[in-house]
Write a protein that holds these residues in place. Structure first.
Motif, short mmCIF file in Angstrom:
data_model
loop_
_atom_site.label_atom_id
_atom_site.label_comp_id
_atom_site.label_asym_id
_atom_site.label_seq_id
_atom_site.Cartn_x
_atom_site.Cartn_y
_atom_site.Cartn_z
N ILE A 1 14.75 143.34 6.35
CA ILE A 1 14.80 142.34 4.87
C ILE A 1 13.48 142.04 4.39
N TYR A 2 13.32 142.58 3.03
CA TYR A 2 11.90 142.49 2.62
C TYR A 2 11.50 141.07 2.74
N ASN A 3 12.06 140.09 2.20
CA ASN A 3 11.43 138.70 2.10
C ASN A 3 12.63 137.54 2.28
N PRO A 4 12.64 136.93 3.62
CA PRO A 4 13.82 136.19 3.96
C PRO A 4 13.48 134.79 3.61
N GLY A 5 12.10 134.52 3.27
CA GLY A 5 11.60 133.20 3.13
C GLY A 5 11.88 132.53 1.61
N HIS A 6 11.91 131.16 1.69
CA HIS A 6 12.57 130.34 0.89
C HIS A 6 11.23 129.41 0.08
N ILE A 7 11.51 128.92 -1.20
CA ILE A 7 10.59 127.93 -1.87
C ILE A 7 10.61 126.87 -1.01
N ASN A 8 11.70 126.28 -0.47
CA ASN A 8 11.63 125.28 0.32
C ASN A 8 11.02 125.61 1.81
N SER A 9 9.99 125.07 2.15
CA SER A 9 9.22 125.53 3.44
C SER A 9 10.34 124.89 4.45
N MET A 10 10.72 123.76 4.36
CA MET A 10 11.56 123.36 5.40
C MET A 10 12.62 124.32 5.95
N LEU A 11 13.34 125.26 4.97
CA LEU A 11 14.31 125.82 5.39
C LEU A 11 13.64 127.23 6.36
N THR A 12 14.59 127.30 7.51
CA THR A 12 13.95 128.39 8.32
C THR A 12 14.40 129.83 7.89
N PRO A 13 14.10 131.15 8.10
CA PRO A 13 14.70 132.08 7.46
C PRO A 13 16.07 132.39 7.79
N PHE A 14 16.43 131.98 9.10
CA PHE A 14 17.92 132.41 9.46
C PHE A 14 18.62 131.16 10.06
N ASN A 15 19.69 131.07 10.19
CA ASN A 15 20.48 130.13 10.69
C ASN A 15 20.33 130.22 12.31
N GLY A 16 19.78 129.19 12.74
CA GLY A 16 19.40 129.08 14.27
C GLY A 16 20.67 128.98 15.17
N ASP A 17 21.65 128.61 14.68
CA ASP A 17 23.09 128.50 15.24
C ASP A 17 23.55 129.74 15.85
N VAL A 18 23.05 130.85 15.13
CA VAL A 18 23.85 132.28 15.40
C VAL A 18 22.88 133.20 15.99
#
Length: 423
Positions: free
Chosen positions: A1-18
């Motif tokens: 994945i070229y860029n999994p980041g988000h403008i909102n830096s509180m969001l982790t790239p991926f869902n930790g529950d999975v």
């Protein structure tokens, strides 16, 4: 994945529950990875529960998330479904303009896992992530910035013999960004958008005759298409087809009970259809020595090459940075990384001291007098070099129910360009 980041830096790239595991490599990048200069993050989904149904709901500051898993055929076939959605943006209509998020986000993971026999498994997984940013109340129905990542992957794992294992994967990935031209000063023009479509095929064999030696070799093929915006009197998009072929070989050898070495090389051919072709040899070396049961010394040396470029559009790296391939005279970027360190293991923790130096070649950046008027990239992108160095100290320990950690890092990075030689 070229860029999994988000403008909102509180969001982790991926869902930790999975997630099953996340491996981050920054000093020594294992030989089977290529195409990154500074680090690789390998995130792997776990299999769904094959015996019971389990549902999880989580709510934290940036997003609400869920995960559902269970058996479709008990002890044989399972499913795993996970999703997240931002929720603070729901309050944008009720707060002042200065306090609005202006950003919404959601992602979804799905995985089916089939155990064919005791040594063979097959899985299919999908990932879809979408971000929207809107900064104008009058155009709330139109995204100022929009980006999307998709991934569809089929994985096959088996043991050919008790000592030889094979992992084979086929995947399709899509990265897309879209911008409203009015928000960037382009009047009477269509949408600004770029897309990258990629097909990956990878097969890897691992030979482990005993606890002192592991041999790994593999082959990877990549077919990519970059859809790049062409500027001029009218906006139009052009496709740039590119193929890559990678062969890698890796030895992991415990020379003595105290000395361990990992030596490998990655050969890569970069084959654009309409531009110059490149070949790359990327060696990797890691040596670890344990003079005693509580101490370990290590040294890592690696050379990596990246065949696409992230050109920052603003001061910080964002998911909508301009991503361009190595075409039209822009050579790939290279990095040589050297790192040494010492680890001391306490009864309940670890003390680590490390130092590194990285040399970079082929760094791209926007020219200071940047004004986008056409698609002649050499007019608004400049090429230079850079380096970085640093020293880090990390300590983690515990006593009873108490745990503590402390760290200190000093680092310095530089970039220089012929166009800005006076600086």
């Amino acid at each position: 994945i070229y860029n999994p980041g988000h403008i909102n830096s509180m969001l982790t790239p991926f869902n930790g529950d999975v997630l099953k595991s996340v491996s981050f490599y920054n000093g020594f990048i294992p030989t089977q990875y290529e195409g990154r200069l500074s680090s690789v993050t390998d995130s792997r989904l776990r299999d769904g529960n094959k015996q019971a149904f389990v549902n999880t709901l989580s709510l934290d500051m940036p997003a609400a998330s869920f995960a559902s898993e269970g058996p479709l055929l008990k002890n044989k076939l399972s499913y795993l479904v996970g999703g997240r959605h931002s929720w603070l943006d729901f309050f944008d209509h009720y707060v002042s303009e200065d306090n609005r998020m202006n950003h919404s986000f959601y992602d979804m993971n799905v995985k089916l896992s089939l155990q064919l026999d005791s040594v063979t498994s097959l899985s299919f997984s999908t990932y879809n992530s979408t971000d929207d940013y809107r900064d104008d109340e009058e155009r709330r129905s139109t995204s100022t910035l929009h980006w999307n990542n998709q991934l569809y992957a089929l994985h096959f794992n088996t043991h050919v013999t008790p000592t030889i294992a094979n992992n084979t994967s086929v995947a399709y990935a899509r990265h897309a960004t879209r911008a409203n031209p009015e928000a960037f000063g382009f009047e009477n023009k269509g949408e600004l958008y770029n897309r990258i479509r990629t097909v990956h095929v990878n097969t890897q064999f691992t030979y482990t005759p005993g606890s002192f030696y592991t041999l790994r070799w593999g082959m990877k093929g990549i077919m990519e298409k970059y859809e790049l915006t062409a500027f001029g009197t009218d906006l139009k998009n052009s496709w740039e087809p590119i193929n890559q072929l990678s062969l890698y070989y890796d030895n992991r050898l415990r020379i003595t009970p105290q000395l361990y070495a990992q030596v490998g090389v990655n050969f890569l051919s970069y084959l654009p259809r309409h531009s110059r072709k490149y070949s790359s040899i990327q060696p990797r070396l890691s040596v670890k020595y344990a003079p005693g049961p509580d101490n370990m010394l290590y040294a890592n040396l690696s050379r990596t090459e990246q065949f696409f470029h992230h050109v920052r559009m603003i001061d910080i790296a964002t998911p909508y940075d301009f991503i361009m391939p190595s075409i039209e005279g822009f050579k790939p970027s290279t990095a040589t990384h050297l790192e040494v360190g010492w680890k001391h293991y306490t009864r309940h923790g670890i003390l680590e001291l490390s130092a590194y130096y990285k040399q970079r070649r082929g760094v791209l950046a926007l020219r200071p007098d940047f004004y986008l008027e056409d698609s002649n990239w050499s007019k608004w992108i400049m090429r230079g070099n850079g380096d970085s160095r640093g020293v880090g100290l990390y300590y983690y320990d515990g006593l009873g129910a108490w745990k503590w950690q402390a760290s200190y890092t000093w680092s310095k990075s530089r970039e220089w360009f012929p166009l800005l030689a006076h600086l």
